[in-house]
Design an enzyme around this catalytic site. Structure first.
Site, PDB file in Angstrom:
ATOM      1  N   GLU A 215      25.797 -41.644  39.756  1.00 20.30           N
ATOM      2  CA  GLU A 215      24.999 -42.685  39.110  1.00 20.30           C
ATOM      3  C   GLU A 215      25.184 -44.008  39.854  1.00 20.30           C
ATOM      4  O   GLU A 215      26.307 -44.354  40.213  1.00 20.30           O
ATOM      5  CB  GLU A 215      25.417 -42.839  37.649  1.00 20.30           C
TER       6      GLU A 215
ATOM      7  N   THR B 111      23.595 -36.092  26.971  1.00 21.09           N
ATOM      8  CA  THR B 111      23.771 -37.544  26.888  1.00 21.09           C
ATOM      9  C   THR B 111      25.253 -37.900  26.938  1.00 21.09           C
ATOM     10  O   THR B 111      25.631 -39.015  26.581  1.00 21.09           O
ATOM     11  CB  THR B 111      23.148 -38.096  25.594  1.00 21.09           C
TER      12      THR B 111
ATOM     13  N   HIS C  88      20.820 -43.250  32.126  1.00 22.67           N
ATOM     14  CA  HIS C  88      22.057 -43.515  31.381  1.00 22.67           C
ATOM     15  C   HIS C  88      21.908 -44.749  30.485  1.00 22.67           C
ATOM     16  O   HIS C  88      22.652 -45.726  30.605  1.00 22.67           O
ATOM     17  CB  HIS C  88      23.256 -43.687  32.323  1.00 22.67           C
TER      18      HIS C  88
ATOM     19  N   ARG D  38      28.236 -36.653  29.667  1.00 24.92           N
ATOM     20  CA  ARG D  38      28.608 -36.948  31.048  1.00 24.92           C
ATOM     21  C   ARG D  38      28.034 -35.853  31.942  1.00 24.92           C
ATOM     22  O   ARG D  38      28.094 -34.663  31.599  1.00 24.92           O
ATOM     23  CB  ARG D  38      30.138 -37.018  31.235  1.00 24.92           C
TER      24      ARG D  38
ATOM     25  N   SER E 226      33.215 -25.834  19.951  1.00 19.55           N
ATOM     26  CA  SER E 226      34.081 -26.542  20.892  1.00 19.55           C
ATOM     27  C   SER E 226      35.441 -25.865  20.818  1.00 19.55           C
ATOM     28  O   SER E 226      35.697 -25.052  19.915  1.00 19.55           O
ATOM     29  CB  SER E 226      34.193 -28.037  20.574  1.00 19.55           C
TER      30      SER E 226
ATOM     31  N   GLY F 111      31.993 -33.754  17.294  1.00 17.64           N
ATOM     32  CA  GLY F 111      32.734 -34.944  16.921  1.00 17.64           C
ATOM     33  C   GLY F 111      31.808 -35.942  16.248  1.00 17.64           C
ATOM     34  O   GLY F 111      30.814 -35.585  15.618  1.00 17.64           O
ATOM     35  N   ARG F 112      32.128 -37.236  16.409  1.00 20.00           N
ATOM     36  CA  ARG F 112      31.354 -38.282  15.743  1.00 20.00           C
ATOM     37  C   ARG F 112      29.876 -38.239  16.132  1.00 20.00           C
ATOM     38  O   ARG F 112      28.987 -38.255  15.281  1.00 20.00           O
ATOM     39  CB  ARG F 112      31.963 -39.648  16.101  1.00 20.00           C
TER      40      ARG F 112
END
Length: 313
Positions: A261, A230, A280, A232, A171, A150-151
Site C-alpha cells: 500500500e 477490510t 484502504h 489486512r 476463528s 471479534g468486535r
C-alpha cells in the site's frame, strides 16, 4: 520542537485539531515515502513524528537512524508497523490515540452491496450515458461467513442478520457459546469457506493469520461466492487470490487492503473485472480523524510537559 505529520494523503490533518496550541514547528507530509532511506532523509531532525496507522513502517534499523526522534505518536491503539521494543531501547516514547471501529464495519457493507449489485459497472454505465449492464444478486437468505468474530466481525454479523442472512463464523479461539451470543453459528474452518456466499475477513494480522486464506480455502468456496477483506491484505495469499479470480473459481473479491500500500498503479488486481477495490479507507472518516489528531495533539502536549500519556506497551 519539530513535529512531522506523516502520510496525510488528503492534506486535512491541520483542520482536525488545534495544532497551534503546541509550541512547535509543524510540517505535513502528504505523499508516501519511497523507502527507508527517504524516510531518514526527509525526517532527520524531527523530534516528534505523528504516524497515520501503518502507512509508514518503523522497524528497529530505521528507528536507530532517526537520531533526533523523541516521540512517535501512532494513531489508533496498536501499530504492527512500529517496533515498539526497539523504540523503547532507543529512548523513544511511543504514544497512541483513541479510535472507533464502526467505520470499517460500515465500509465492509458498502463493499458487499457494491459487489452484490454490480454497482461499479452500473455507475460507470450511467456516467457514460448508458443504462443497465448487469444482473445483481440479493442477500436475503444467503450465508454470510465471518473469518473472525471479534468486535468488528460481530458488527458485520448484526447487519447481515438485518438483511435476512444466515451467519456462520470460525476463528482459532471461537467457541459455540461465544458465537451464539451474537446469533451466529460456529462452524469448522473448512465448512466456513464451503458454506459462505459472502466470506468477510475480520482478523488481526499476525503469525497465525498471515496467508490463512490460501489456494485450498479459495478452492473450497462456491463459484458464486464473494470474498471481502477490510482487515489486512497479507491474511489472503495474493497470488492464490489472483489465480482464483482469473479462473473465476470465485465470483468476485471486494478489497480495501493489500499486501503493498498504496497499491501500485500497474497491479494486476486493478485490471480484473471481478473486483471491487477501495484504497484502504475503512477507517478514513471525519469522526475517526477528529479522534486521531485531537489525541495526537494531547499526546504531544503531555510529552512536552514531561508526563507522556497513552504510552504503548
Amino acid at each position: 520542537m519539530k513535529v512531522a505529520i506523516l502520510d496525510d494523503y488528503q492534506n486535512v490533518a491541520l483542520s482536525f485539531a488545534d495544532w497551534d496550541s503546541l509550541d512547535a514547528e509543524i510540517e505535513v507530509f502528504t505523499e508516501p515515502f519511497a523507502d527507508a532511506d527517504e524516510v531518514v532523509k526527509r525526517l532527520a531532525g524531527f523530534d516528534v513524528l505523528v504516524a497515520m496507522r501503518e502507512r509508514t513502517r518503523f522497524p528497529a534499523e530505521l528507528l536507530a537512524r532517526l537520531t533526533a526522534l523523541k516521540l512517535l505518536v501512532s494513531t489508533g491503539a496498536r501499530n504492527a508497523a512500529i517496533d515498539v521494543d526497539a523504540a523503547r531501547k532507543l529512548g523513544i516514547v511511543v504514544s497512541t490515540t483513541g479510535s472507533i471501529g464502526y467505520p470499517t464495519a460500515e465500509l465492509t457493507w458498502a463493499l458487499i452491496l457494491a459487489a452484490a449489485r454490480n454497482l461499479p459497472a452500473e455507475v460507470r454505465s450511467m456516467r457514460d450515458g448508458g443504462w443497465q449492464v448487469g444482473v445483481g444478486t440479493g442477500l436475503n437468505g444467503k450465508t454470510l461467513g465471518l473469518l473472525g468474530l471479534g468486535r468488528l466481525g460481530a458488527q458485520v454479523a448484526r447487519i447481515g442478520q438485518a438483511f435476512g442472512m444466515e451467519t456462520v463464523a470460525w476463528s482459532q479461539n471461537l467457541t459455540t457459546e461465544k458465537a451464539a451470543e451474537h446469533g451466529v453459528t460456529a462452524v469448522p474452518k473448512e465448512d466456513l469457506f464451503a458454506l459462505a456466499d459472502v466470506l468477510s475477513i475480520h482478523l488481526v494480522l499476525g503469525d497465525r493469520s498471515r496467508g490463512l486464506v490460501g489456494a485450498a480455502e479459495l478452492a473450497a468456496m462456491k463459484p458464486t461466492a464473494m470474498l471481502v477483506n477490510t482487515s489486512r491484505g497479507p491474511i489472503v495469499d495474493e497470488d492464490a487470490l489472483l489465480d482464483a479470480l482469473r479462473r473465476k473459481k470465485i465470483a468476485c473479491a471486494a478489497l480495501d487492503v493489500y499486501d503493498t500500500e498504496p497499491l501500485p498503479a500497474d497491479h494486476p488486481l486493478r485490471a480484473l473485472g471481478n473486483t471491487v477495490l477501495t484504497p484502504h479507507v475503512g477507517y478514513v472518516t471525519r469522526e475517526g480523524y477528529e479522534i486521531f489528531y485531537r489525541d495526537a495533539v494531547e499526546d504531544i502536549a503531555a510529552f512536552q510537559s514531561g508526563n507522556p500519556i497513552r504510552v504503548m506497551d
